[in-house]
Design an enzyme around this catalytic site. Sequence first.
Site, PDB file in Angstrom:
ATOM      1  N   CYS A   2     -20.861 -54.263  47.637  1.00  0.00           N
ATOM      2  CA  CYS A   2     -22.416 -53.628  47.816  1.00  0.00           C
ATOM      3  C   CYS A   2     -22.620 -53.634  50.137  1.00  0.00           C
ATOM      4  O   CYS A   2     -22.298 -54.809  50.363  1.00  0.00           O
ATOM      5  CB  CYS A   2     -23.589 -53.805  47.337  1.00  0.00           C
ATOM      6  SG  CYS A   2     -23.063 -54.240  45.728  1.00  0.00           S
ATOM      7  N   ARG A   3     -23.434 -52.775  50.084  1.00  0.00           N
ATOM      8  CA  ARG A   3     -23.766 -53.116  51.359  1.00  0.00           C
ATOM      9  C   ARG A   3     -25.150 -52.123  51.675  1.00  0.00           C
ATOM     10  O   ARG A   3     -25.348 -51.488  50.995  1.00  0.00           O
ATOM     11  CB  ARG A   3     -23.193 -52.061  52.624  1.00  0.00           C
ATOM     12  CG  ARG A   3     -21.556 -52.121  52.238  1.00  0.00           C
ATOM     13  CD  ARG A   3     -21.631 -53.910  53.404  1.00  0.00           C
ATOM     14  NE  ARG A   3     -21.404 -55.061  52.738  1.00  0.00           N
ATOM     15  CZ  ARG A   3     -22.492 -56.527  53.766  1.00  0.00           C
ATOM     16  NH1 ARG A   3     -21.294 -56.530  54.810  1.00  0.00           N
ATOM     17  NH2 ARG A   3     -21.890 -57.172  52.833  1.00  0.00           N
TER      18      ARG A   3
END
Length: 246
Positions: A2-3
Site C-alpha cells: 500500500c501507499r
Amino acid sequence: MCRHLAVLGPGSPIAESVLAPPHSLLRQSWAPRLQRYGTVNADGFGVGWYAPGDPLPARYRRAGPIWADESFADLARVVRTPALLAAVRDATAPGGDGEAAAAPFTEGRWLFSHNGALTGWPESAGALAAGLPPGVLLRLEARCDSAFVWALVRHRLLAGSPPGPALADTVRALDRAAPGSRLNLLLTNGSAITATAWGDTLWYLAAPPERVVVASEPYDDDPGWTEVPDRTLLSADREHLTLQGL
C-alpha cells in the site's frame, strides 16, 4: 504494501495532490519508488476529503485500480478541499471484501489508513480481538488486517484517547501480539494529521502555515521532503509538526 498520504492546506482540487504530481499515488499504484513490500497497488483505492461547512468527511472508494477509474479523474479535477487522506491498496490474496477493504476507514470526523501488514494474520490478532467488545468486531467493514487495526484505533479514540496515544498504544500492542508487523498508520480529522512510521517508509513536506503533506513516499522531487525515522510518531497541523520516538 500500500501507499497513502494525507494533506492539510488551502482549498485545492483533489487531483493536485493525488493525480497530478509526477510521482503521485496514481503512478505509485504501478511504479512506486520506495515500496519495500509488494509491487503493484491495484486491489482498490480510496480518498476521503472535507468540504467547508460540513463536519463529516466524504469518501470515494473502489475495488479496482485507480488508473482504471475515469470517473474519479473527473471528480478529483473539480472537487476542492482543504484536507484529504488517500490510499492505494497493494495486490493481496483473493477475498470478497471489495471496496470495503480500501482505505480510508472512517468514524465521525476521522479518516484512517494502514500501510503495512500484520504478521501471522489473522491468528496473531486473537488476544487483541478478545479485548474488544463483540459489537466492535461485528461492525468491521472488512476481514482484512487493516480494518482490524482501525477497529483497535477507533476503540481508543471513542474511549477518549487523543490521536497520538491512540496510534502509539495500538502500534505497541500489535507489535507485542504480532512481532515483525509493519504498522505505518495515518489518521486525520481535517485539522491535524497523526501518523506512525513502523517498518515502512514515511515522509513529510511542510510549508507552514500553508500546507503539510505526510506520505509513504515523496510525490515529487521537492528538496523539502524529509524522511521520518522508523518507530516514530508524527503529529502535525497547519502550524506545527513534531516527531516523537515510539
